[in-house]
Design an enzyme around this catalytic site. Structure first.
Site, PDB file in Angstrom:
ATOM      1  CB  CYS A 267       2.174  -3.024   5.222  1.00 22.52           C
ATOM      2  SG  CYS A 267       0.562  -3.582   5.804  1.00 22.52           S
TER       3      CYS A 267
ATOM      4  CG  HIS B  83      -0.346   0.247   2.524  1.00 21.85           C
ATOM      5  ND1 HIS B  83      -0.070   1.503   3.014  1.00 21.85           N
ATOM      6  CD2 HIS B  83       0.050  -0.629   3.481  1.00 21.85           C
ATOM      7  CE1 HIS B  83       0.459   1.395   4.219  1.00 21.85           C
ATOM      8  NE2 HIS B  83       0.562   0.117   4.524  1.00 21.85           N
TER       9      HIS B  83
END
Length: 238
Positions: A208, A193
């Site tokens: 992440c 992301h």
């Protein structure tokens, strides 16, 4: 940043605070991990990686700290969120620069060592050691390589073969209370992301694979549910 608050039932905080002994001008100097307070002034002390940092910044390589050296180092530190921003050529500053050099050396052949599988068709590769990611079709490079920001110490991005299983173009993290645009989840709460901070901002994400907005958008267009992801290596400092 990761979506899950804990990995394997734990969440560790490990401030890599390194004390530098024997420096008269900078006693009890704390080298930044992204959480330390910013220093108010420029240090006159040469750091243990002075020559390497001078060479990276295209400064005269003499191993001696000058005012111009300090200002150049400070500028680099401020740009990438390395604290304290006192112009000290310490381990974190050099590690960041060394990662950049490894990324540059990858050129347009990031999978030269063939560590990312070439027999799966479309696949997103993540090299934690070089903090690089790219998309390939077999042996053909489709996008990248691009710098990424992966999990910090204690919440590392998990290695191995994965598959994208859920995508959300405007995901809201209930853990971190932030937007995670162009999220593509591939392992538990870990996803590709976008973020707006530097890819080199320490100490890293919550697991992440952080990306620059343009790169995250490109990944969104090139990948879909069921596509393979392969994560390997070890992030420097973890």
């Amino acid at each position: 940043m990761g979506v899950t608050a804990r990995i394997s039932g734990r969440r560790l905080k490990r401030g890599v605070a390194l004390s530098v002994a024997g420096l008269v001008a900078a006693p009890a100097l704390v080298l930044g991990t992204g959480t330390s307070a910013h220093a108010a002034s420029c240090t006159k002390s040469a750091g243990p990686y002075q020559k390497q940092v001078e060479k990276f910044l295209k400064r005269p390589v003499d191993g001696k700290q000058s005012t111009a050296d300090c200002k150049a180092i400070q500028k680099f530190q401020k740009k990438h969120g390395i604290t304290p921003t006192m112009g000290y050529a310490g381990p974190l500053t050099w590690r960041t620069m060394n990662t950049m050099l490894a990324q540059k050396a990858a050129g347009k052949n990031p999978n030269k060592a063939r560590k990312c599988p070439t027999n799966k068709g479309r696949i997103a590769c993540v090299d934690l050691t070089r903090q690089l990611s790219w998309i390939q079709d077999g042996k053909k490079l489709k996008y990248g390589p691009v710098p990424v920001r992966t999990g910090r110490n204690g919440v590392e991005t998990r290695t191995g073969s994965k598959k994208i299983y859920w995508r959300n173009i405007k995901h809201w993290s209930t853990i971190y209370k932030v937007w995670m645009p162009h999220s593509q989840f591939f392992d538990g709460g870990q996803a590709f992301h976008s973020v707006t901070k530097s890819m080199y901002n320490p100490p890293g994400s919550g697991g992440c694979v952080n990306m620059r907005p343009a790169d995250a958008k490109a990944y969104w267009k090139l990948l879909k549910n069921g596509d393979d992801v392969y994560v390997y290596g070890r992030k420097p400092g973890t």
